[in-house]
Design an enzyme around this catalytic site. Structure first.
Site, PDB file in Angstrom:
ATOM      1  N   SER A 143      -1.244 -10.669   2.564  1.00 44.96           N
ATOM      2  CA  SER A 143      -0.312 -11.775   2.471  1.00 44.96           C
ATOM      3  C   SER A 143       1.132 -11.430   3.164  1.00 44.96           C
ATOM      4  O   SER A 143       1.403 -10.133   2.993  1.00 44.96           O
ATOM      5  CB  SER A 143      -0.121 -12.172   1.098  1.00 44.96           C
ATOM      6  OG  SER A 143      -1.525 -12.241   0.657  1.00 44.96           O
TER       7      SER A 143
HETATM    8  N1  SAH Z   1      -4.301  -8.972  -2.239  1.00 43.74           N
HETATM    9  C1  SAH Z   1      -4.685  -8.498  -0.954  1.00 43.74           C
HETATM   10  C2  SAH Z   1      -4.987  -9.594   0.250  1.00 43.74           C
HETATM   11  C3  SAH Z   1      -5.616 -10.525  -0.125  1.00 43.74           C
HETATM   12  S1  SAH Z   1      -6.937 -11.165   1.149  1.00 43.74           S
HETATM   13  C4  SAH Z   1      -3.659  -7.565  -0.504  1.00 43.74           C
HETATM   14  O1  SAH Z   1      -2.562  -7.212  -1.238  1.00 43.74           O
HETATM   15  O2  SAH Z   1      -3.795  -7.007   0.623  1.00 43.74           O
HETATM   16  C5  SAH Z   1      -8.386 -11.821   0.087  1.00 43.74           C
HETATM   17  C6  SAH Z   1      -9.392 -10.908  -0.224  1.00 43.74           C
HETATM   18  O3  SAH Z   1     -10.221 -11.425  -1.374  1.00 43.74           O
HETATM   19  C7  SAH Z   1     -10.037 -10.351   0.929  1.00 43.74           C
HETATM   20  O4  SAH Z   1      -9.977  -9.014   1.027  1.00 43.74           O
HETATM   21  C8  SAH Z   1     -11.495 -10.636   0.750  1.00 43.74           C
HETATM   22  O5  SAH Z   1     -12.614  -9.799   0.886  1.00 43.74           O
HETATM   23  C9  SAH Z   1     -11.412 -10.881  -0.979  1.00 43.74           C
HETATM   24  N2  SAH Z   1     -12.347 -11.920  -1.729  1.00 43.74           N
HETATM   25  C10 SAH Z   1     -12.800 -12.758  -1.281  1.00 43.74           C
HETATM   26  N3  SAH Z   1     -13.651 -13.491  -1.966  1.00 43.74           N
HETATM   27  C11 SAH Z   1     -13.676 -12.664  -3.132  1.00 43.74           C
HETATM   28  C12 SAH Z   1     -14.320 -12.331  -4.311  1.00 43.74           C
HETATM   29  N4  SAH Z   1     -15.315 -13.406  -4.838  1.00 43.74           N
HETATM   30  N5  SAH Z   1     -14.339 -11.552  -5.273  1.00 43.74           N
HETATM   31  C13 SAH Z   1     -13.440 -10.313  -4.850  1.00 43.74           C
HETATM   32  N6  SAH Z   1     -12.773 -10.382  -3.562  1.00 43.74           N
HETATM   33  C14 SAH Z   1     -12.901 -11.508  -2.605  1.00 43.74           C
END
Ligand code: SAH
Length: 230
Positions: A81
């Protein structure tokens, strides 16, 4: 002591040390101009963002863009993000010493690291196995012994370690998963983008007091969708 000083002087003339200094400067500029200047004032959040080396959380090929005012690709169709959003969500969660946090969507591990600078323990779940593995290794190398990374579907939370004072969901869905509401501690805060995962969502803050949940709706945001494991 003298020997140490000599070693430091020699090392700091090296490209490695110059690069580190350049990134420290870029990081402080990021906090001043992109975050503090836009109204985020929570001291511990600003301090954490001045400390966590964001350039080590993005692919090496785009390392030089790590402190720019935007989200960045981290592979597997996912993104880290924008710094402002990380700061905003962190400040909204009201992190403090003694608290325990759960993050859904580890991604690069950056948000988890920012939280871990402030709270006691961070549990974080990632659904892309490669990202879970890479982030766990990165966080270990950087010395974050207070972050537990797990591969899996975060929809169900992490009941073995509940309740959590803070739950941050960094992926979007059209509703807040009930298991996450259940795993929120008394006085706890849950932050999540809720709305159409394909377009725009709204940042929601849930607060639990005396077992009762209240909802606050904030500004529009854009996150990648929360996926489900079958
Ligand atoms: N917080 C992260 C960025 C988030 S991007 C950072 O600091 O880099 C969103 C992330 O959520 C992605 O890596 C995606 O694979 C994950 N994601 C999506 N659905 C999910 C779920 N049901 N459980 C766990 N992770 C999930």
């Amino acid at each position: 002591m003298k020997i140490l000083a000599v070693i430091l002087i020699i090392l700091c003339g090296s490209p490695f040390c110059q690069e580190k200094e350049r990134y420290t400067k870029a990081r402080n500029q990021m906090v001043d101009s992109q975050i503090a200047a836009r109204g985020i004032s929570h001291p511990a959040t600003l301090q954490a963002m001045r400390k966590v080396p964001r350039h080590l959380f993005v692919p090496a090929s785009i390392e030089s863009e790590a402190y720019s005012d935007s989200p960045l690709p981290i592979g597997y169709n996912q993104t880290i993000s924008q710094p402002l959003i990380v700061a905003h969500m962190t400040a909204l969660a009201r992190p403090a010493k003694g608290k325990k946090a759960l993050e859904i969507g580890t991604g690069s591990g950056y948000q988890a690291a920012v939280l871990a600078e402030i709270v006691d323990t961070v549990y974080t779940i990632e659904i892309v196995p490669e990202l879970a593995k890479e982030s766990a290794a990165r966080l270990k190398t950087l010395g974050y012994g207070n972050i537990m990374v797990r591969y899996g579907d975060g929809y169900k939370g992490w009941p073995e370690h509940a309740p959590f004072d803070i739950i941050l969901v960094t992926a979007a869905a059209d509703h807040i998963p009930q298991p996450l509401k259940d795993q929120l501690a008394e006085g706890g805060r849950l932050i999540m983008p809720v709305g159409d995962p394909a377009t725009v969502q709204q940042l929601i803050v849930l607060t639990k007091r005396k077992g009762k949940i209240t909802e606050q709706r904030l500004e529009p945001v854009r996150f990648v969708p929360l996926k489900r494991l079958n």
